[in-house]
Design a protein around this motif. Structure first.
Motif, PDB file in Angstrom:
ATOM      1  N   THR A  10      64.143 -10.255  -3.846  1.00  0.00           N
ATOM      2  CA  THR A  10      64.871 -10.634  -2.648  1.00  0.00           C
ATOM      3  C   THR A  10      64.196 -10.121  -1.379  1.00  0.00           C
ATOM      4  O   THR A  10      64.811 -10.088  -0.336  1.00  0.00           O
ATOM      5  N   THR A  11      62.953  -9.718  -1.506  1.00  0.00           N
ATOM      6  CA  THR A  11      62.314  -9.168  -0.309  1.00  0.00           C
ATOM      7  C   THR A  11      62.182 -10.220   0.780  1.00  0.00           C
ATOM      8  O   THR A  11      62.298  -9.930   1.941  1.00  0.00           O
ATOM      9  N   THR A  12      61.950 -11.437   0.405  1.00  0.00           N
ATOM     10  CA  THR A  12      61.956 -12.500   1.405  1.00  0.00           C
ATOM     11  C   THR A  12      62.967 -13.557   1.000  1.00  0.00           C
ATOM     12  O   THR A  12      62.786 -14.275   0.040  1.00  0.00           O
ATOM     13  N   LYS A  13      64.055 -13.579   1.753  1.00  0.00           N
ATOM     14  CA  LYS A  13      65.120 -14.515   1.416  1.00  0.00           C
ATOM     15  C   LYS A  13      64.958 -15.830   2.142  1.00  0.00           C
ATOM     16  O   LYS A  13      65.827 -16.680   2.103  1.00  0.00           O
ATOM     17  N   LYS A  14      63.877 -15.938   2.900  1.00  0.00           N
ATOM     18  CA  LYS A  14      63.727 -17.104   3.745  1.00  0.00           C
ATOM     19  C   LYS A  14      63.315 -18.308   2.924  1.00  0.00           C
ATOM     20  O   LYS A  14      62.197 -18.816   3.008  1.00  0.00           O
ATOM     21  N   THR A  15      64.228 -18.767   2.089  1.00  0.00           N
ATOM     22  CA  THR A  15      63.947 -19.920   1.251  1.00  0.00           C
ATOM     23  C   THR A  15      64.257 -21.206   1.993  1.00  0.00           C
ATOM     24  O   THR A  15      64.008 -22.281   1.514  1.00  0.00           O
ATOM     25  N   ASP A  16      64.848 -21.066   3.167  1.00  0.00           N
ATOM     26  CA  ASP A  16      65.196 -22.248   3.936  1.00  0.00           C
ATOM     27  C   ASP A  16      64.668 -22.072   5.358  1.00  0.00           C
ATOM     28  O   ASP A  16      63.975 -21.128   5.656  1.00  0.00           O
ATOM     29  N   SER A  59      67.760 -19.944  10.851  1.00  0.00           N
ATOM     30  CA  SER A  59      67.569 -18.743  11.651  1.00  0.00           C
ATOM     31  C   SER A  59      68.643 -17.736  11.264  1.00  0.00           C
ATOM     32  O   SER A  59      69.678 -18.111  10.720  1.00  0.00           O
ATOM     33  N   THR A  60      68.368 -16.476  11.582  1.00  0.00           N
ATOM     34  CA  THR A  60      69.326 -15.436  11.225  1.00  0.00           C
ATOM     35  C   THR A  60      69.926 -14.794  12.466  1.00  0.00           C
ATOM     36  O   THR A  60      69.207 -14.418  13.393  1.00  0.00           O
ATOM     37  N   VAL A  61      71.252 -14.684  12.470  1.00  0.00           N
ATOM     38  CA  VAL A  61      71.953 -14.014  13.564  1.00  0.00           C
ATOM     39  C   VAL A  61      72.827 -12.911  12.986  1.00  0.00           C
ATOM     40  O   VAL A  61      73.490 -13.101  11.971  1.00  0.00           O
ATOM     41  N   ILE A  62      72.786 -11.756  13.626  1.00  0.00           N
ATOM     42  CA  ILE A  62      73.717 -10.674  13.295  1.00  0.00           C
ATOM     43  C   ILE A  62      74.849 -10.722  14.308  1.00  0.00           C
ATOM     44  O   ILE A  62      74.608 -10.764  15.514  1.00  0.00           O
ATOM     45  N   ILE A  63      76.087 -10.717  13.813  1.00  0.00           N
ATOM     46  CA  ILE A  63      77.243 -10.641  14.710  1.00  0.00           C
ATOM     47  C   ILE A  63      78.066  -9.413  14.343  1.00  0.00           C
ATOM     48  O   ILE A  63      78.564  -9.320  13.213  1.00  0.00           O
ATOM     49  N   THR A  64      78.201  -8.471  15.270  1.00  0.00           N
ATOM     50  CA  THR A  64      79.055  -7.321  14.982  1.00  0.00           C
ATOM     51  C   THR A  64      80.507  -7.724  15.197  1.00  0.00           C
ATOM     52  O   THR A  64      80.825  -8.560  16.045  1.00  0.00           O
ATOM     53  N   ARG A  69      65.358 -10.506   5.666  1.00  0.00           N
ATOM     54  CA  ARG A  69      65.505 -11.669   6.550  1.00  0.00           C
ATOM     55  C   ARG A  69      64.928 -11.368   7.920  1.00  0.00           C
ATOM     56  O   ARG A  69      65.343 -10.424   8.557  1.00  0.00           O
ATOM     57  N   PRO A  70      64.024 -12.200   8.396  1.00  0.00           N
ATOM     58  CA  PRO A  70      63.533 -12.016   9.762  1.00  0.00           C
ATOM     59  C   PRO A  70      64.681 -12.300  10.728  1.00  0.00           C
ATOM     60  O   PRO A  70      65.417 -13.264  10.560  1.00  0.00           O
ATOM     61  N   LEU A  71      64.797 -11.443  11.729  1.00  0.00           N
ATOM     62  CA  LEU A  71      65.959 -11.524  12.619  1.00  0.00           C
ATOM     63  C   LEU A  71      65.648 -12.308  13.884  1.00  0.00           C
ATOM     64  O   LEU A  71      64.643 -12.064  14.543  1.00  0.00           O
ATOM     65  N   ASP A  72      66.530 -13.235  14.215  1.00  0.00           N
ATOM     66  CA  ASP A  72      66.342 -14.025  15.437  1.00  0.00           C
ATOM     67  C   ASP A  72      67.248 -13.580  16.576  1.00  0.00           C
ATOM     68  O   ASP A  72      66.809 -13.457  17.706  1.00  0.00           O
ATOM     69  N   GLN A  85      61.508  -8.493  17.941  1.00  0.00           N
ATOM     70  CA  GLN A  85      60.273  -8.873  18.623  1.00  0.00           C
ATOM     71  C   GLN A  85      59.113  -9.083  17.650  1.00  0.00           C
ATOM     72  O   GLN A  85      58.127  -9.678  17.998  1.00  0.00           O
ATOM     73  N   HIS A  86      59.244  -8.617  16.432  1.00  0.00           N
ATOM     74  CA  HIS A  86      58.169  -8.824  15.459  1.00  0.00           C
ATOM     75  C   HIS A  86      58.172 -10.212  14.848  1.00  0.00           C
ATOM     76  O   HIS A  86      57.294 -10.560  14.104  1.00  0.00           O
ATOM     77  N   LYS A  87      59.203 -10.957  15.155  1.00  0.00           N
ATOM     78  CA  LYS A  87      59.202 -12.329  14.654  1.00  0.00           C
ATOM     79  C   LYS A  87      58.343 -13.174  15.590  1.00  0.00           C
ATOM     80  O   LYS A  87      58.610 -13.299  16.775  1.00  0.00           O
ATOM     81  N   GLU A  88      57.310 -13.770  15.025  1.00  0.00           N
ATOM     82  CA  GLU A  88      56.392 -14.497  15.884  1.00  0.00           C
ATOM     83  C   GLU A  88      56.734 -15.981  15.969  1.00  0.00           C
ATOM     84  O   GLU A  88      57.537 -16.480  15.204  1.00  0.00           O
ATOM     85  N   ASN A  89      56.127 -16.616  16.935  1.00  0.00           N
ATOM     86  CA  ASN A  89      56.134 -18.073  17.021  1.00  0.00           C
ATOM     87  C   ASN A  89      57.541 -18.658  17.021  1.00  0.00           C
ATOM     88  O   ASN A  89      57.901 -19.589  16.348  1.00  0.00           O
ATOM     89  N   ASP A  90      58.365 -18.068  17.848  1.00  0.00           N
ATOM     90  CA  ASP A  90      59.731 -18.540  17.984  1.00  0.00           C
ATOM     91  C   ASP A  90      60.203 -18.186  19.386  1.00  0.00           C
ATOM     92  O   ASP A  90      60.078 -17.052  19.819  1.00  0.00           O
TER      93      ASP A  90
END
Ligand code: LMG
Ligand code: NDP
Ligand code: PMR
Length: 401
Positions: free
Chosen positions: A79-85, A88-93, A164-167, A213-218
């Motif tokens: 499960t280290t990379t769940k980006k099977t689709d 985008s990923t959003v965290i909501i507190t 999951r890379p965070l957007d 910020q480590h997510k590139e090209n977005d």
């Protein structure tokens, strides 16, 4: 409602309250459910009704599968990379009720977002997501108690482990203690409203900047901090006493602990309503300071907003019953500032994902036709010097400097 029916029509088959990682403990606390039921039943909105219907019809010990974060890679499917689709990923507190839940629902239903629900009550969040009919694979609940700096750090670890890379990060959770006679405190000894609403989010946002910020090209990476009209003294709402006012930040500099310093940012006696409004000023100042510090360097968009008066949410759970009864009609018919949870959720979802709302440093509001516009903050809530001072003191308090 249809949402509730949808949620109830797919009952899970087994009771698996997994302890997925050390950061997550899905424990069953009857008192928490009672509290939940009372608070959500008051709301008149579809979302609230869906949640309360679901809760009242389910057995107390409901079959909930804790889908916290990725299990360790050696025990389950990798499960280290769940980006099977391509989501985008959003965290909501605070996605377990009110605005946060409504926003999570809109984004999950869009099919374009995976929502990480950062919540202090794991089971409540899981049930809420089901009750409003969020598709099963559209969200992950990860425990996060913003009133504990350790919990915030643990949460960040768990997010990183999930791979999951965070957007986008949405700092939405808040507590409001209008009737408290005595202050309450976070695990770290800060007055609870400012400690949770501001300091918890301050640490979270700072730590997650690295990941975003480590997510590139977005070009769609954002940090959103929910503000409010009541913290802005350039409005009628902001002039209802007690008014927000941070002064010279002496109480905050002293640690808001009620021992070495006042529990109020400005100093003086505890006032829960003021502490909440002050915390919202901190939220709006923090957004602008982040914009100044990070926008150019990282390309991340920073925004705050006032989504409208969502008079039915759990925010008012500690207010007098008379207030809770009169407040929604007052806002609907007199101030006309009322919005439903659904409408407010659409608004915040716009700030998350609408490509036209990508300007950084903006405090968004909506007019009566529900069109967004860049609103003006009060003098104090746009004071750059105060923002810098707030930043530096906050860094010390959460041990970032
Ligand atoms: C403080 O009191 C508490 O001290 C504090 O502890 C904390 O709880 C805090 O914010 C929470 O509240 C505030 C509150 C007490 O008192 C006030 O709001 C007084 C306001 C003084 C300013 C007056 C402004 C003018 C008022 C005009 C009347 C409104 C209509 C005009 C609007 C025009 C807008 C364009 O409140 C309480 O907690 C008591 C519980 C009752 C609360 C009622 C709030 C909703 C009011 C609903 C009224 C419905 C209809 C009345 C309208 C009258 C119409 C003319
Ligand atoms: P709710 O009470 O419905 O939602 C608040 C959320 O924050 C809940 O999910 C709650 O969790 C969560 N929360 C509280 N404390 C913590 C904590 N220590 N750790 C993690 N999560 C926590 O209120 P709203 O939806 O109204 O509030 C959402 C945001 O909207 C807030 O920032 C508020 O200031 C803002 N806002 C609200 C307005 C309104 O009129 N309602 C107007 C303007 C802004 P739990 O479910 O476990 O209680
Ligand atoms: Mg307020 C004129 C418009 C307006 C708006 C948009 C709000 C929003 N309020 C307005 C006016 C008034 N309010 C007036 C005239 C009064 C005096 C009767 C009034 C009172 C009032 C109280 C007692 N309003 C309140 C309270 C609360 O306890 C809420 C609060 O301050 O929480 C911090 C609140 C709110 N009014 C709002 C909004 C959005 C809130 C709630 C929450 C928030 O800011 O996050």
């Amino acid at each position: 409602s249809t949402c509730a029916v949808a949620a109830l029509s797919s009952p899970p088959t087994s009771f698996t309250s997994e302890r997925v990682t050390s950061g997550i403990t899905a424990s069953v606390q009857p008192s928490a459910f009672l509290g939940t039921k009372i608070s959500v039943c008051k709301g008149a909105s579809v979302l609230s009704r869906a949640v309360s219907a679901s809760i009242s019809r389910q057995p107390l010990v409901a079959p909930i599968r804790a889908q916290g974060v990725a299990a360790p890679a050696d025990t389950k499917a990798p499960t280290t990379t769940k980006k099977t689709d391509t989501k985008s990923t959003v965290i909501i507190t605070g996605a377990s009720s009110g605005l946060g839940l409504a926003t999570a629902k809109v984004l999950a239903d869009s099919g374009e977002w995976h929502v990480i629900m950062a919540c202090r009550d794991f089971l409540k969040a899981e049930r809420a997501a089901r009750a409003v009919g969020m598709p099963k694979d559209s969200y992950t609940v990860i425990h996060c108690d913003l009133s504990s700096l350790n919990s915030v750090k643990q949460f960040v670890d768990n997010v990183r482990q999930s791979g999951r890379p965070l957007d986008v990060l949405v700092c939405n959770a808040a507590v409001y203690l209008p009737t408290a006679k005595e202050p309450r405190y976070t695990a770290d000894g800060f007055e609870l409203s400012v400690g949770t609403n501001h300091l918890g989010h301050f640490l979270l946002a700072n730590m997650l900047m690295e990941d975003i910020q480590h997510k590139e090209n977005d070009t769609n990476r954002r940090v959103i901090i929910v503000g409010s009209i009541t913290g802005n003294t350039n409005t009628i709402a902001g002039n209802v006493p007690p008014k927000a006012n941070l002064g010279d930040l002496r109480g905050l500099a002293g640690g808001l602990d009620g021992v070495r310093s006042s529990v109020m940012i400005v100093g003086g006696e505890f006032d829960g309503a003021k502490a909440y409004k002050d915390s919202k000023v901190c939220n709006m100042l923090t957004m602008q300071e982040m914009h100044r510090r990070f926008h150019e360097k990282t390309g991340v968009t920073f925004a705050s907003l006032y989504p409208g008066c969502i008079a039915t949410t759990g925010l008012f759970r500690e207010h007098y019953q008379l207030f809770r009864t009169l407040f929604p009609p007052f806002q609907k018919y007199i101030t006309k500032g009322y919005v439903s949870e659904e409408e407010a959720g659409k608004r915040l979802a716009q700030v998350v994902s609408d490509p036209t709302l990508n300007k950084s440093g903006v405090y968004w509001s909506w007019n009566n036709q529900s069109n967004s516009f860049e609103n003006e903050l009060s003098q104090e809530a746009s004071d750059a010097e105060k923002a810098k001072k707030l930043w530096e003191i906050s860094e010390k308090l959460v041990n970032l400097s």
